[in-house]
Design a protein around this motif. Structure first.
Motif, mmCIF file in Angstrom:
data_model
loop_
_atom_site.group_PDB
_atom_site.id
_atom_site.type_symbol
_atom_site.label_atom_id
_atom_site.label_comp_id
_atom_site.label_asym_id
_atom_site.label_seq_id
_atom_site.Cartn_x
_atom_site.Cartn_y
_atom_site.Cartn_z
ATOM 1 N N ARG A 83 -6.143 -7.265 0.790
ATOM 2 C CA ARG A 83 -5.264 -8.007 1.694
ATOM 3 C C ARG A 83 -3.848 -8.186 1.147
ATOM 4 N NH1 ARG A 83 -7.309 -11.370 5.806
ATOM 5 N NH2 ARG A 83 -9.391 -11.292 4.882
ATOM 6 N N PHE A 84 -3.732 -8.430 -0.176
ATOM 7 C CA PHE A 84 -2.409 -8.772 -0.726
ATOM 8 C C PHE A 84 -1.897 -7.843 -1.831
ATOM 9 C CE2 PHE A 84 -4.270 -12.836 0.754
ATOM 10 C CZ PHE A 84 -3.344 -13.146 1.736
ATOM 11 N N LEU A 85 -2.742 -7.582 -2.832
ATOM 12 C CA LEU A 85 -2.204 -6.921 -4.036
ATOM 13 C C LEU A 85 -1.842 -5.459 -3.780
ATOM 14 C CD1 LEU A 85 -4.530 -8.509 -6.782
ATOM 15 C CD2 LEU A 85 -2.447 -9.434 -5.750
ATOM 16 N N ILE A 86 -2.751 -4.724 -3.183
ATOM 17 C CA ILE A 86 -2.466 -3.295 -2.946
ATOM 18 C C ILE A 86 -1.292 -3.133 -1.960
ATOM 19 C CG2 ILE A 86 -3.451 -1.100 -2.109
ATOM 20 C CD1 ILE A 86 -6.177 -2.142 -3.290
ATOM 21 N N PRO A 87 -1.273 -3.884 -0.848
ATOM 22 C CA PRO A 87 -0.106 -3.747 0.047
ATOM 23 C C PRO A 87 1.224 -4.069 -0.644
ATOM 24 C CG PRO A 87 -1.887 -4.897 1.168
ATOM 25 C CD PRO A 87 -2.309 -4.740 -0.259
ATOM 26 N N ALA A 88 1.233 -5.071 -1.541
ATOM 27 C CA ALA A 88 2.492 -5.431 -2.216
ATOM 28 C C ALA A 88 2.966 -4.283 -3.105
ATOM 29 C CB ALA A 88 2.293 -6.698 -3.050
ATOM 30 N N LEU A 89 2.027 -3.633 -3.777
ATOM 31 C CA LEU A 89 2.409 -2.507 -4.647
ATOM 32 C C LEU A 89 2.875 -1.319 -3.810
ATOM 33 C CD1 LEU A 89 -0.520 -2.839 -7.204
ATOM 34 C CD2 LEU A 89 1.902 -3.282 -7.664
ATOM 35 N N ARG A 90 2.181 -1.103 -2.710
ATOM 36 C CA ARG A 90 2.575 0.001 -1.813
ATOM 37 C C ARG A 90 3.977 -0.207 -1.272
ATOM 38 N NH1 ARG A 90 -2.817 1.523 0.571
ATOM 39 N NH2 ARG A 90 -3.157 3.520 -0.462
ATOM 40 N N LYS A 91 4.306 -1.468 -1.000
ATOM 41 C CA LYS A 91 5.609 -1.788 -0.428
ATOM 42 C C LYS A 91 6.729 -1.427 -1.421
ATOM 43 C CE LYS A 91 7.814 -5.527 2.007
ATOM 44 N NZ LYS A 91 7.892 -6.991 1.965
ATOM 45 N N VAL A 92 6.470 -1.686 -2.702
ATOM 46 C CA VAL A 92 7.477 -1.343 -3.713
ATOM 47 C C VAL A 92 7.611 0.179 -3.812
ATOM 48 C CG1 VAL A 92 8.045 -1.491 -6.180
ATOM 49 C CG2 VAL A 92 7.153 -3.490 -4.976
ATOM 50 N N GLY A 93 6.483 0.855 -3.660
ATOM 51 C CA GLY A 93 6.542 2.326 -3.661
ATOM 52 C C GLY A 93 6.406 2.918 -5.039
ATOM 53 N N ASP A 94 7.509 3.017 -5.755
ATOM 54 C CA ASP A 94 7.511 3.670 -7.058
ATOM 55 C C ASP A 94 7.709 2.611 -8.153
ATOM 56 O OD1 ASP A 94 7.445 5.688 -8.868
ATOM 57 O OD2 ASP A 94 9.519 6.352 -8.536
ATOM 58 N N PHE A 95 6.778 2.539 -9.086
ATOM 59 C CA PHE A 95 6.862 1.512 -10.143
ATOM 60 C C PHE A 95 6.054 1.972 -11.342
ATOM 61 C CE2 PHE A 95 3.314 0.719 -7.345
ATOM 62 C CZ PHE A 95 2.256 0.616 -8.243
ATOM 63 N N ARG A 96 6.182 1.248 -12.449
ATOM 64 C CA ARG A 96 5.373 1.531 -13.641
ATOM 65 C C ARG A 96 4.317 0.441 -13.803
ATOM 66 N NH1 ARG A 96 6.707 5.338 -17.074
ATOM 67 N NH2 ARG A 96 5.693 4.293 -18.818
ATOM 68 N N ALA A 97 3.238 0.754 -14.524
ATOM 69 C CA ALA A 97 2.161 -0.222 -14.725
ATOM 70 C C ALA A 97 2.711 -1.521 -15.324
ATOM 71 C CB ALA A 97 1.082 0.369 -15.623
#
Ligand code: SMG
Ligand code: MG
Length: 365
Positions: free
Chosen positions: A69-83
């Motif tokens: 519901r929250f964590l994966i969509p937030a990361l997807r929204k940023v798009g490109d990032f590092r761990a």
């Protein structure tokens, strides 16, 4: 790194023996296993939450919901990032450290596999193998306890931890101490006592324990500080340490003189390393806690436990202490130690066939 998809599996693996603590008995390990597929490759991690919110507020189904519901969509929204940026991206969502740690670890695994680097080398590990301790549940009788501890001592475990609760404390500890006068011994109460039990807990002082883990409520930091002053056994916080900030505060209040680091509880390996570094500066010994991990989580924990500040044996036992068959190549203890994986990422092979057979359900997001 960009996420393509994430597979969330609910997995159930039977334990070789029931594990009883002050908050309940586990007969199987129900957990989430995550596989992330990214533009740089795949990564794996497990989420250490239990099926019920009894050790901490998180639980498996809640973590799966949180991720989807929250964590994966937030990361997807940023798009490109590092761990390394995951914790900051997920910061607006309060709590849910175990769910956050799981996704961060899977992404770090993908990133490091791509770079051909092991968790241990990335973390700055200084040991190739780590000393193993074992956590012993509340037994049905003193005889059963002695048999179980005897078995672990014979296998070569370098430290024994006994779970205690009111009604199962002084007597079991006394018998184990008398039977093995020299073993490294500690106890874990999982919050089962109150400040009123101070005089009773002082009764443990004569058994030369390494520490007493989390005797009081996780929010009672002052209570732990008072208890720490009143008894000789060192107090070690587990559940109360949920971040670097909480570690700093607890140390400042002298509520803990030893710290148990569990990556799931503090939100991931990056936060764990910060706590480790702080403890090294302060001269606080640390050790790596356990959450009945499968080989996936164990691999990463061994890399963490190989950092120089981990001076006490952790709850990093061999696979066969938990499982008849692990979902990875099993971790084997030799002479009381386990080798730290040195392959890329978490550095352990997944037993896909067995994983499939213990998968209760899976969902791809
Ligand atoms: O992984 O060997 C292990 C278990 C260690 O005792 C252990 N963990 O409070 O430290 C703790 C408990 C939490 C999990 S109990 C189901
Ligand atoms: Mg504990």
């Amino acid at each position: 790194m960009r996420i393509h998809e994430i597979e969330i599996r609910h997995v159930g693996v039977p334990l070789v023996r029931p594990f009883r603590t002050s908050f309940g008995t586990q007969t199987a390990r129900d957990l989430l296993v995550l596989k992330v597929t990214t533009d740089v490759g795949d990564g794996w991690a497990e989420c250490v939450a239990m099926s019920e919110p009894l050790y901490s507020p998180e639980y498996t189904h809640g973590c799966a919901d949180m991720l989807e519901r929250f964590l994966i969509p937030a990361l997807r929204k940023v798009g490109d990032f590092r761990a390394e940026e995951v914790a900051e991206i997920l910061k607006p969502f309060l709590g849910h450290h175990m769910a956050k740690a799981a996704i961060e670890t899977a992404l770090l695994d993908a990133e490091l596999k791509h770079e051909g680097r092991s968790f241990a080398s990335f973390f700055g590990a200084t040991k190739e193998e780590v000393d193993c301790g074992v956590s012993v549940g509340i037994a049905s009788s003193i005889d059963a306890l002695l048999e179980e501890v005897g078995d672990y001592v014979d296998q070569g475990y370098r430290r024994i931890k006994l779970k205690i609760e009111p009604g199962w404390d002084l007597e079991p500890v006394r018998t184990v101490r008398e039977t093995w006068p020299k073993i490294l011994l500690q106890v874990d109460a999982n919050q089962a006592y109150s400040r009123d039990d101070t005089a009773h807990l002082a009764g443990l002082d004569k058994f030369n324990l390494l520490l007493i883990e989390q005797p009081l409520d996780e929010h009672d930091i002052l209570g732990h500080a008072l208890l720490s002053r009143a008894i000789q056994t060192p107090v070690c916080l587990d559940e109360s340490i949920t971040s670097l900030q909480s570690a700093r505060d607890a140390v400042a209040m002298e509520a803990t003189t030893v710290i148990n680091i569990k990556p799931g509880r503090v939100g991931g390996y990056f936060e764990s390393i910060k706590i480790h570094d702080f403890c090294v500066e302060e001269g606080i010994p640390v050790w790596c806690g356990g959450m009945l991990e499968t080989g996936i989580g164990r691999a990463a924990n061994l890399a963490l436990a190989a950092l120089p500040g981990f001076t006490l044996p952790g709850d990093t036992s061999a696979s066969n202490r938990y499982y008849l068959r692990d979902i990875t190549t099993p971790f084997v203890m030799v002479d009381g130690r386990i080798r730290v994986p040195s392959g890329p990422g978490i550095g352990v092979e997944i037993d896909h066939k067995f994983l499939e057979s213990v998968t209760v359900s899976k969902r791809t997001i």
